[in-house]
Design a protein around this motif. Structure first.
Motif, PDB file in Angstrom:
ATOM      1  N   ILE A  43       0.944  -1.273  -0.183  1.00 47.41           N
ATOM      2  CA  ILE A  43      -0.276  -0.033   0.014  1.00 47.41           C
ATOM      3  C   ILE A  43       0.760   1.157   0.195  1.00 47.41           C
ATOM      4  CG2 ILE A  43      -0.461  -0.026   2.713  1.00 47.41           C
ATOM      5  CD1 ILE A  43      -3.249   0.779   2.372  1.00 47.41           C
ATOM      6  N   SER A  44       0.647   2.813  -0.587  1.00 43.58           N
ATOM      7  CA  SER A  44       1.079   3.532  -0.957  1.00 43.58           C
ATOM      8  C   SER A  44       1.082   4.535   0.419  1.00 43.58           C
ATOM      9  CB  SER A  44       0.605   4.423  -1.896  1.00 43.58           C
ATOM     10  OG  SER A  44      -0.691   4.704  -1.651  1.00 43.58           O
ATOM     11  N   GLY A 101      -2.448   5.744   1.276  1.00 42.53           N
ATOM     12  CA  GLY A 101      -3.112   4.322   1.294  1.00 42.53           C
ATOM     13  C   GLY A 101      -3.889   4.801  -0.057  1.00 42.53           C
ATOM     14  N   SER A 112      -3.318   4.201  -2.986  1.00 41.04           N
ATOM     15  CA  SER A 112      -3.084   2.856  -3.702  1.00 41.04           C
ATOM     16  C   SER A 112      -2.625   1.575  -3.247  1.00 41.04           C
ATOM     17  CB  SER A 112      -1.824   3.418  -5.540  1.00 41.04           C
ATOM     18  OG  SER A 112      -0.777   3.420  -4.344  1.00 41.04           O
ATOM     19  N   SER A 113      -3.198   0.137  -4.028  1.00 43.22           N
ATOM     20  CA  SER A 113      -2.303  -0.351  -3.486  1.00 43.22           C
ATOM     21  C   SER A 113      -2.231  -1.910  -4.885  1.00 43.22           C
ATOM     22  CB  SER A 113      -3.742  -1.052  -2.725  1.00 43.22           C
ATOM     23  OG  SER A 113      -4.770  -1.399  -3.262  1.00 43.22           O
ATOM     24  N   TYR A 148      -1.507  -6.505  -5.469  1.00 41.54           N
ATOM     25  CA  TYR A 148      -1.855  -7.285  -4.562  1.00 41.54           C
ATOM     26  C   TYR A 148      -0.952  -8.565  -5.315  1.00 41.54           C
ATOM     27  CZ  TYR A 148      -5.543  -4.912  -2.175  1.00 41.54           C
ATOM     28  OH  TYR A 148      -5.692  -4.607  -0.828  1.00 41.54           O
ATOM     29  N   THR A 184      -7.771  -7.512   1.546  1.00 36.40           N
ATOM     30  CA  THR A 184      -7.541  -6.483   1.250  1.00 36.40           C
ATOM     31  C   THR A 184      -6.186  -5.555   2.033  1.00 36.40           C
ATOM     32  OG1 THR A 184      -9.215  -6.732   1.069  1.00 36.40           O
ATOM     33  CG2 THR A 184      -8.547  -4.321   1.352  1.00 36.40           C
ATOM     34  N   VAL A 185      -5.101  -4.493   2.059  1.00 39.02           N
ATOM     35  CA  VAL A 185      -4.990  -3.746   2.973  1.00 39.02           C
ATOM     36  C   VAL A 185      -4.814  -3.065   2.847  1.00 39.02           C
ATOM     37  CG1 VAL A 185      -3.181  -3.298   0.418  1.00 39.02           C
ATOM     38  CG2 VAL A 185      -1.797  -3.100   2.882  1.00 39.02           C
ATOM     39  N   SER A 186      -4.764  -2.272   4.127  1.00 38.16           N
ATOM     40  CA  SER A 186      -5.259  -0.692   4.446  1.00 38.16           C
ATOM     41  C   SER A 186      -4.220  -0.555   6.070  1.00 38.16           C
ATOM     42  CB  SER A 186      -6.362  -0.617   4.948  1.00 38.16           C
ATOM     43  OG  SER A 186      -6.584  -1.860   6.073  1.00 38.16           O
ATOM     44  N   ARG A 187      -3.897   1.216   5.597  1.00 45.63           N
ATOM     45  CA  ARG A 187      -2.967   1.588   7.100  1.00 45.63           C
ATOM     46  C   ARG A 187      -3.996   2.319   7.522  1.00 45.63           C
ATOM     47  NH1 ARG A 187       1.670   3.452   3.736  1.00 45.63           N
ATOM     48  NH2 ARG A 187       2.801   4.405   6.045  1.00 45.63           N
ATOM     49  N   VAL A 215      -0.702  -0.887   9.889  1.00 43.59           N
ATOM     50  CA  VAL A 215      -1.140  -1.536   8.427  1.00 43.59           C
ATOM     51  C   VAL A 215      -1.518  -2.509   8.949  1.00 43.59           C
ATOM     52  CG1 VAL A 215       1.164  -2.150   7.789  1.00 43.59           C
ATOM     53  CG2 VAL A 215      -0.123  -1.715   5.599  1.00 43.59           C
ATOM     54  N   ALA A 269       3.294   2.295  -4.022  1.00 40.62           N
ATOM     55  CA  ALA A 269       3.212   0.606  -3.050  1.00 40.62           C
ATOM     56  C   ALA A 269       3.988  -0.750  -4.011  1.00 40.62           C
ATOM     57  CB  ALA A 269       1.985  -0.091  -3.502  1.00 40.62           C
TER      58      ALA A 269
END
Length: 124
Positions: free
Chosen positions: A51-52, A55, A57-58, A60, A69-72, A79, A104
């Motif tokens: 993840i950038s 947040g 852009s990401s 996989y 799903t990645v998040s921060r 994160v 990312a």
């Protein structure tokens, strides 16, 4: 010095879900990209998600698209990796990593700091 501490791993049945967390300290977290990698027994470490800094852009790995799903949360210096529809082949030690890049990135050589890892085991 940056410290990354993962948590949230464990044993889950196939089809289940887990959420991994990675808490960062020691650097301005919000300006750096974060990534998740994993390593299964006898296999090389592989990219999972990134993840950038913002947040927005990401990226996989194909093997987890649509399931992870990645998040921060930059306010919390944390994160997350939400994992759903888990499969036995997702079994691995999962590592979070911090990159001095803002975007990312997916190559592990572009990450500068690594956590100790958390075990995820998916039973069939």
């Amino acid at each position: 010095q940056v410290q990354l501490v993962e948590s949230g791993g464990g044993l889950v049945q196939a089809g289940g879900s887990l959420r991994l967390s990675c808490a960062a300290s020691g650097r301005t977290f919000s300006t750096y990209a974060m990534g998740w990698f994993r390593q299964a027994p006898g296999k090389e470490r592989e990219f999972v998600a990134a993840i950038s800094w913002s947040g927005r852009s990401s990226n996989y790995a194909d093997s987890v698209k649509g399931r992870f799903t990645v998040s921060r949360d930059n306010a919390e210096n944390t994160v997350y990796l939400q994992m759903s529809s888990l499969k036995p082949e997702d079994t691995a030690v999962y590592y979070c990593a911090l990159s001095s890049r803002a975007m990312a990135v997916i190559r592990d050589v572009l990450y500068d700091y690594w956590g100790q890892g958390t075990q995820v085991t998916v039973s069939s």
